[in-house]
Design an enzyme around this catalytic site. Structure first.
Site, PDB file in Angstrom:
ATOM      1  N   ASP A  72      -4.388   6.108  -2.727  1.00 19.95           N
ATOM      2  CA  ASP A  72      -3.623   6.600  -1.586  1.00 19.95           C
ATOM      3  C   ASP A  72      -2.493   7.532  -2.015  1.00 19.95           C
ATOM      4  O   ASP A  72      -2.205   7.689  -3.202  1.00 19.95           O
ATOM      5  CB  ASP A  72      -3.048   5.419  -0.785  1.00 19.95           C
ATOM      6  CG  ASP A  72      -2.529   4.288  -1.672  1.00 19.95           C
ATOM      7  OD1 ASP A  72      -2.063   4.577  -2.787  1.00 19.95           O
ATOM      8  OD2 ASP A  72      -2.594   3.121  -1.253  1.00 19.95           O
ATOM      9  N   ASP A 141       0.673  -8.725   3.987  1.00 20.56           N
ATOM     10  CA  ASP A 141      -0.158  -8.930   5.178  1.00 20.56           C
ATOM     11  C   ASP A 141      -1.645  -8.745   4.892  1.00 20.56           C
ATOM     12  O   ASP A 141      -2.460  -8.653   5.804  1.00 20.56           O
ATOM     13  CB  ASP A 141       0.274  -7.991   6.307  1.00 20.56           C
ATOM     14  CG  ASP A 141       0.173  -6.512   5.920  1.00 20.56           C
ATOM     15  OD1 ASP A 141      -0.298  -6.211   4.791  1.00 20.56           O
ATOM     16  OD2 ASP A 141       0.567  -5.657   6.731  1.00 20.56           O
ATOM     17  N   HIS A 143      -3.112  -6.167   3.320  1.00 18.03           N
ATOM     18  CA  HIS A 143      -3.672  -4.809   3.276  1.00 18.03           C
ATOM     19  C   HIS A 143      -4.016  -4.398   1.843  1.00 18.03           C
ATOM     20  O   HIS A 143      -3.342  -4.795   0.898  1.00 18.03           O
ATOM     21  CB  HIS A 143      -2.735  -3.784   3.938  1.00 18.03           C
ATOM     22  CG  HIS A 143      -1.504  -3.441   3.165  1.00 18.03           C
ATOM     23  ND1 HIS A 143      -0.247  -3.955   3.466  1.00 18.03           N
ATOM     24  CD2 HIS A 143      -1.307  -2.616   2.112  1.00 18.03           C
ATOM     25  CE1 HIS A 143       0.648  -3.458   2.629  1.00 18.03           C
ATOM     26  NE2 HIS A 143       0.028  -2.646   1.793  1.00 18.03           N
ATOM     27  N   GLU A 148      -4.140  -1.106   6.723  1.00 19.48           N
ATOM     28  CA  GLU A 148      -3.299  -2.114   7.346  1.00 19.48           C
ATOM     29  C   GLU A 148      -4.148  -3.063   8.200  1.00 19.48           C
ATOM     30  O   GLU A 148      -5.325  -2.796   8.460  1.00 19.48           O
ATOM     31  CB  GLU A 148      -2.243  -1.421   8.214  1.00 19.48           C
ATOM     32  CG  GLU A 148      -1.357  -0.413   7.465  1.00 19.48           C
ATOM     33  CD  GLU A 148      -0.238  -1.054   6.656  1.00 19.48           C
ATOM     34  OE1 GLU A 148      -0.342  -2.256   6.334  1.00 19.48           O
ATOM     35  OE2 GLU A 148       0.739  -0.362   6.342  1.00 19.48           O
TER      36      GLU A 148
END
Length: 266
Positions: A72, A141, A143, A148
């Site tokens: 990313d 979380d 990801h 996400e």
């Protein structure tokens, strides 16, 4: 799925680095047949990069015939910015090993045509056949990369809006100022990740314990992106002791016994 339960973050980094080196050396890459390696950024892989650099300097591995694709990159952050993932990768890894510049692939978060940039990134990955090993981390979380919660499990490289929690977590790299953290990023998709021959995810710290539990004991669920690993034929999760807090005792015992031979010597 394999789960490699280790005691410390340093051991996780060393195990991951050793695994990558073993994979590269067993592959015997050449200029015409390079080993294709997917790479992450952030705090989690730093010990792995440090160990890889040390193993390279010790003559245990060469990256001359390795091609890399990063997961990313922020949108709108100049690549020269110290917190761009371009800068991060050169500072922590690329500048210390023998990988040719032309073998390094990073998404351009300032591309004039973002859709074309993402499409071309996918096409370039496919031009090599597949990524042989994709290393990644995981967010609190669940990801992976910037996929996400609620990301499609069939998704491809695209632009994503970062959640507030992710921006808060990443603000530690921006002097604690959330307003300095970009709101958008380019990221490989969950489908891109699942296409890799092997996926290795590193999990560190008690803040990741719920994500690890979701990955290992939960159901496949797009709200926990990491659970996609259950769909992969060759997934490896390497974790430290604090991150295993939410796992059942019998789960941890099972994997400790299963991987006993593979966690020696760290």
């Amino acid at each position: 799925m394999r789960l490699i339960p280790l005691a410390t973050a340093e051991q996780v980094g060393k195990w991951a680095a050793r695994h990558i080196v073993n994979r590269i050396n067993a592959f015997k890459p050449t200029a015409d047949r390079p080993f294709v390696l997917g790479l992450p950024t952030g705090g989690t892989p730093l010990t792995a990069y440090k160990a890889l650099v040390e193993m390279h300097k010790a003559g245990q591995v060469s990256f001359k015939h390795v091609v890399t694709f990063n997961m990313d990159e922020y949108v709108g952050l100049a690549k020269e910015h110290p917190e761009s993932y371009h800068s991060f990768m050169h500072r922590n890894f690329f500048d210390h090993v023998d990988i040719p510049a032309e073998n390094i692939n990073l998404l351009n978060g300032n591309a004039p045509d973002i859709d074309a940039e993402c499409r071309q990134y996918e096409e370039k990955i496919r031009s090599y056949g597949k990524i042989n090993l994709f290393m990644g981390g995981v967010g609190n979380d669940g990801h992976i990369a910037f996929n996400e919660p609620a990301s499609s499990l069939a998704s491809r490289t695209r632009i994503k809006t970062l959640t507030h929690d992710t921006r808060v977590a990443n603000s530690r790299f921006f002097d604690g100022d959330v307003s300095q953290v970009p709101k958008y990023a380019l990221t490989v998709g969950v489908g891109t990740l699942l296409d890799a021959e092997e996926v290795m995810i590193l999990v560190l710290g008690n803040v990741k314990a719920q994500a690890l539990q979701a990955a290992v004991e939960g159901n496949v669920n797009h709200m926990w992106t990491i659970s996609c690993l259950q769909l992969h034929p060759k997934a490896v999760v390497v974790c430290d002791e604090p991150s295993t807090m939410e796992l059942k005792v019998k789960t941890l015992k099972y994997f400790n016994e299963l991987e006993a031979e593979n966690i020696k010597g760290l």
